[in-house]
Design a protein around this motif. Structure first.
Motif, short mmCIF file in Angstrom:
data_model
loop_
_atom_site.label_atom_id
_atom_site.label_comp_id
_atom_site.label_asym_id
_atom_site.label_seq_id
_atom_site.Cartn_x
_atom_site.Cartn_y
_atom_site.Cartn_z
N VAL A 33 0.86 -1.19 0.00
CA VAL A 33 0.00 0.00 0.00
C VAL A 33 0.89 1.23 0.00
CG1 VAL A 33 -1.93 -1.12 1.18
CG2 VAL A 33 -0.16 0.01 2.53
N SER A 34 0.36 2.32 -0.52
CA SER A 34 1.09 3.59 -0.54
C SER A 34 0.44 4.56 0.41
CB SER A 34 1.11 4.17 -1.96
OG SER A 34 -0.21 4.30 -2.47
N LYS A 35 1.19 5.57 0.80
CA LYS A 35 0.68 6.58 1.72
C LYS A 35 -0.51 7.29 1.09
CE LYS A 35 2.09 10.67 4.35
NZ LYS A 35 3.20 11.59 4.66
N GLY A 36 -1.62 7.42 1.86
CA GLY A 36 -2.82 8.07 1.36
C GLY A 36 -3.81 7.12 0.73
N GLN A 37 -3.48 5.83 0.62
CA GLN A 37 -4.38 4.86 0.00
C GLN A 37 -5.52 4.50 0.95
OE1 GLN A 37 -2.40 1.53 -1.82
NE2 GLN A 37 -4.20 0.20 -1.71
N LEU A 38 -6.73 4.31 0.41
CA LEU A 38 -7.89 3.93 1.21
C LEU A 38 -7.77 2.47 1.62
CD1 LEU A 38 -10.69 4.69 2.33
CD2 LEU A 38 -11.67 3.95 0.14
N ILE A 39 -7.88 2.23 2.94
CA ILE A 39 -7.71 0.89 3.48
C ILE A 39 -9.06 0.24 3.81
CG2 ILE A 39 -6.82 -0.41 5.46
CD1 ILE A 39 -4.50 1.50 5.57
N ALA A 40 -9.93 1.00 4.47
CA ALA A 40 -11.23 0.46 4.90
C ALA A 40 -12.24 1.59 5.02
CB ALA A 40 -11.09 -0.27 6.23
N GLU A 41 -13.52 1.21 5.04
CA GLU A 41 -14.59 2.18 5.20
C GLU A 41 -15.56 1.70 6.28
OE1 GLU A 41 -15.40 4.50 1.06
OE2 GLU A 41 -16.16 2.45 1.17
N MET A 42 -16.00 2.65 7.09
CA MET A 42 -16.98 2.37 8.13
C MET A 42 -18.36 2.83 7.66
SD MET A 42 -16.86 3.92 12.01
CE MET A 42 -15.25 3.22 12.37
N ASP A 43 -19.41 2.21 8.18
CA ASP A 43 -20.78 2.64 7.85
C ASP A 43 -20.94 4.11 8.22
OD1 ASP A 43 -23.42 2.91 7.33
OD2 ASP A 43 -24.13 1.52 8.87
N ASP A 44 -21.25 4.96 7.23
CA ASP A 44 -21.27 6.40 7.45
C ASP A 44 -22.68 6.99 7.43
OD1 ASP A 44 -21.91 6.07 4.82
OD2 ASP A 44 -20.29 7.30 4.01
N THR A 45 -23.72 6.15 7.62
CA THR A 45 -25.10 6.64 7.57
C THR A 45 -25.34 7.72 8.62
OG1 THR A 45 -25.87 4.47 6.81
CG2 THR A 45 -27.53 5.98 7.69
N GLN A 46 -24.95 7.45 9.86
CA GLN A 46 -25.16 8.41 10.93
C GLN A 46 -24.32 9.68 10.71
OE1 GLN A 46 -24.43 6.83 14.84
NE2 GLN A 46 -25.03 8.71 15.89
N ALA A 47 -23.10 9.50 10.22
CA ALA A 47 -22.24 10.65 9.99
C ALA A 47 -22.81 11.55 8.90
CB ALA A 47 -20.83 10.18 9.61
N ARG A 48 -23.41 10.97 7.87
CA ARG A 48 -24.02 11.78 6.81
C ARG A 48 -25.25 12.53 7.31
NH1 ARG A 48 -21.98 11.26 1.89
NH2 ARG A 48 -20.58 9.50 1.46
#
Length: 333
Positions: A72-87
């Protein structure tokens, strides 16, 4: 005529049947060594640095975008969390910001006309500042649902999978920097005095049939209470990324008084004797064919012996399974 055809077919089938499968052997590349009283130590390859990467908030992991061993390189997306509440929080903060700006515009006209008390004007400005602050927090919360690699390297361990709940500061993955590795060796206290930061070392790793010249040495200053050994770490360049954490390495420290620098070392058991008393080893050519190569040996160093003549550094020799070999035998290793 029928009998002749049957005989020819039978002979042809026998020839095909007599083709021997390649013989499996274990091999080793001839590496440079030292003929001296130095001791060979067993070391473990370690990463240069390990970085634990985690989310800053709690939530359910929606996607994992990397696998163990992946670069992986610096700045690469590794994982995503459920963002429903954040939106939802962001939408609310944006609405409050719009409302606060609208109030500010309307009250500014009154303030400019001198018909608005100063206290009320300060209150309106304060609400705008609060709405702006809440909007920035909401944006940051949404951005934190995406886990970004802070450094480049290799994914070592994946500690959380999709569908699991991540806690704040709980490691999701570890990123290993193996552009340079360290070989950790435990050295007895009686021998630690002869090693300094610039002592030359020869490191061989059987797992990848490769040898390396060690770099700068880091000496530990606290001995193990039980074994009375000191940990020493040797920096080794690893541009090809072949050396991986956990690999076992044989390490030889080369003292200033050593002689025969660059001598060719092979396992003692690989050297065989012919009926006329001459010595030989089985070498494996680039075409995977075994050849009996006559050698002249020098001094023995532990389980290894130096080869004075007959081999070159980089030659591949058979170290196990050579008992089944004959001149020209095809091998696999």
């Amino acid at each position: 005529m029928l009998l002749g055809v049957m005989l020819i077919s039978s002979c042809g089938g026998k020839k095909e049947h007599d083709v021997k499968a390649p013989t499996r052997v274990k091999t080793q590349v001839v590496s440079p060594g030292m003929v001296d009283n130095a001791q060979t130590y067993v070391g473990i390859v370690e990463e240069r640095e390990a970085t634990a990467v985690s989310f800053t908030g709690m939530g359910v992991v929606k996607r994992m975008l990397v696998n163990e061993g992946q670069a992986v390189s610096k700045g690469q997306l590794i994982a995503e969390m459920d963002d429903t509440q954040a939106r939802n929080l962001l939408s609310g903060a944006e609405a409050q910001m719009t409302q606060a700006n609208d109030v500010l515009v309307r009250y500014k006209m009154l303030h400019d006309n001198g018909s608005l008390p100063e206290v009320k004007w300060v209150e309106v400005q304060s609400k705008v500042a609060q709405a702006k602050s809440q909007l920035e927090v909401a944006r940051k919360t949404l951005a934190d649902c995406r886990l970004i690699a802070p450094v480049g390297g290799i994914i070592g361990k994946k500690l959380i999978g999709a569908g699991e709940t991540a806690m704040p500061s709980q490691a999701v993955v570890s990123i290993l920097d193996i552009s340079t590795v360290k070989v950790k060796v435990a050295v007895p206290e009686a021998e630690i005095g002869g090693i300094n930061a610039s002592t030359s070392t020869n490191i061989s790793v059987e797992a990848i049939n490769a040898s390396y010249q060690g770099g700068q040495i880091e000496k530990g200053v606290q001995a193990d209470a039980l074994t009375h050994t000191y940990d020493i770490r040797i920096n080794v360049a690893n541009g090809d990324r072949k050396l991986l954490p956990g690999m076992v390495a044989n390490v030889r420290f080369i003292s200033d008084g050593s002689q025969a620098i660059g001598s060719k070392m092979v396992p003692v058991t690989a050297v065989q004797k012919k009926s006329d008393g001459s010595l030989f080893v089985w070498t494996v050519g680039k075409d995977s064919t075994a050849h009996r190569t006559v050698v002249t040996i020098g001094q023995t160093q532990g389980n290894y012996v130096s080869v004075v003549d007959g081999l070159n550094i980089g030659d591949r020799i058979a170290t196990e399974g050579y008992q089944k070999l004959s001149e020209g035998t095809k091998v696999i290793y």
